[in-house]
Write a protein that holds these residues in place. Structure first.
Motif, PDB file in Angstrom:
ATOM      1  N   LYS A 188      45.960  86.116   3.615  1.00 12.65           N
ATOM      2  CA  LYS A 188      46.167  84.830   2.757  1.00 12.65           C
ATOM      3  C   LYS A 188      47.634  84.945   2.362  1.00 12.65           C
ATOM      4  CE  LYS A 188      44.322  82.326  -1.048  1.00 12.65           C
ATOM      5  NZ  LYS A 188      43.460  82.537  -2.392  1.00 12.65           N
ATOM      6  N   ASN A 193      37.713  79.259   3.869  1.00  8.33           N
ATOM      7  CA  ASN A 193      38.139  78.563   5.183  1.00  8.33           C
ATOM      8  C   ASN A 193      37.347  78.930   6.121  1.00  8.33           C
ATOM      9  OD1 ASN A 193      39.417  77.103   7.060  1.00  8.33           O
ATOM     10  ND2 ASN A 193      41.450  77.962   6.730  1.00  8.33           N
ATOM     11  N   ILE A 195      44.717  69.911  -1.681  1.00  3.02           N
ATOM     12  CA  ILE A 195      44.733  70.468  -0.253  1.00  3.02           C
ATOM     13  C   ILE A 195      45.870  69.663   0.316  1.00  3.02           C
ATOM     14  CG2 ILE A 195      43.628  70.570   1.882  1.00  3.02           C
ATOM     15  CD1 ILE A 195      42.273  72.177  -0.298  1.00  3.02           C
ATOM     16  N   CYS A 242      44.360  76.533   6.193  1.00  2.00           N
ATOM     17  CA  CYS A 242      44.374  75.491   4.964  1.00  2.00           C
ATOM     18  C   CYS A 242      45.408  75.939   3.895  1.00  2.00           C
ATOM     19  CB  CYS A 242      43.041  75.699   4.122  1.00  2.00           C
ATOM     20  SG  CYS A 242      42.819  74.432   2.928  1.00  2.00           S
ATOM     21  N   LYS A 249      39.107  73.258   3.159  1.00  2.00           N
ATOM     22  CA  LYS A 249      38.745  74.392   2.416  1.00  2.00           C
ATOM     23  C   LYS A 249      37.279  74.028   1.570  1.00  2.00           C
ATOM     24  CE  LYS A 249      40.139  77.420  -1.565  1.00  2.00           C
ATOM     25  NZ  LYS A 249      41.160  77.578  -2.724  1.00  2.00           N
ATOM     26  N   TYR A 288      35.523  80.626  -2.740  1.00  2.00           N
ATOM     27  CA  TYR A 288      36.488  79.868  -1.999  1.00  2.00           C
ATOM     28  C   TYR A 288      36.426  80.422  -0.387  1.00  2.00           C
ATOM     29  CZ  TYR A 288      37.942  78.575  -6.311  1.00  2.00           C
ATOM     30  OH  TYR A 288      38.132  78.140  -7.798  1.00  2.00           O
TER      31      TYR A 288
END
Length: 119
Positions: free
Chosen positions: A19, A94, A60, A100, A65, A92
């Protein structure tokens, strides 16, 4: 003294899960009132459940997401946003096939001490 600050080189938070986190304002800029971060979550990314001590707003930019908020599953797409109140259990992720890209705003500022991630 100027009454503004232009962030030209955000702090890139080191991660081990692929990430991208670029904190523009927050504890890395000595601002404990709010944090603003640009993020890109890779496909199939997720993080543990957490119960933050801050409100979190997410907008977003691209992709989708997923949020598990207490017992609700919510999926946001580009152009949508959400506010999750502090002291709410959330996860959270993806789980989709595309990255995302999104903005996260936390008030007060995000910190590892107040996010309360589950192990």
């Amino acid at each position: 003294m100027k009454k503004y600050f232009i962030q030209k080189s955000p702090f890139v938070v080191p991660t081990t899960d692929g990430k991208l986190i670029e904190e523009h304002h927050g504890l890395t800029t000595s601002n404990s009132e709010i944090s603003i971060a640009h993020m890109v979550a890779p496909p199939k990314w997720s993080e543990p459940f957490q119960t933050p001590e801050f409100d979190e707003y997410t907008y977003i930019i691209k992709g989708k997401k997923q949020f598990i908020i207490e017992n609700d599953i919510v999926v946001l797409e580009a152009g949508q946003s959400i506010k999750i109140e502090k002291n709410t259990r959330v996860q959270y992720s993806n789980p989709f096939d595309e990255p995302c890209e999104y903005l996260a705003i936390c008030k007060p500022a995000f910190s590892m001490e107040t996010v309360n991630r589950e192990e």
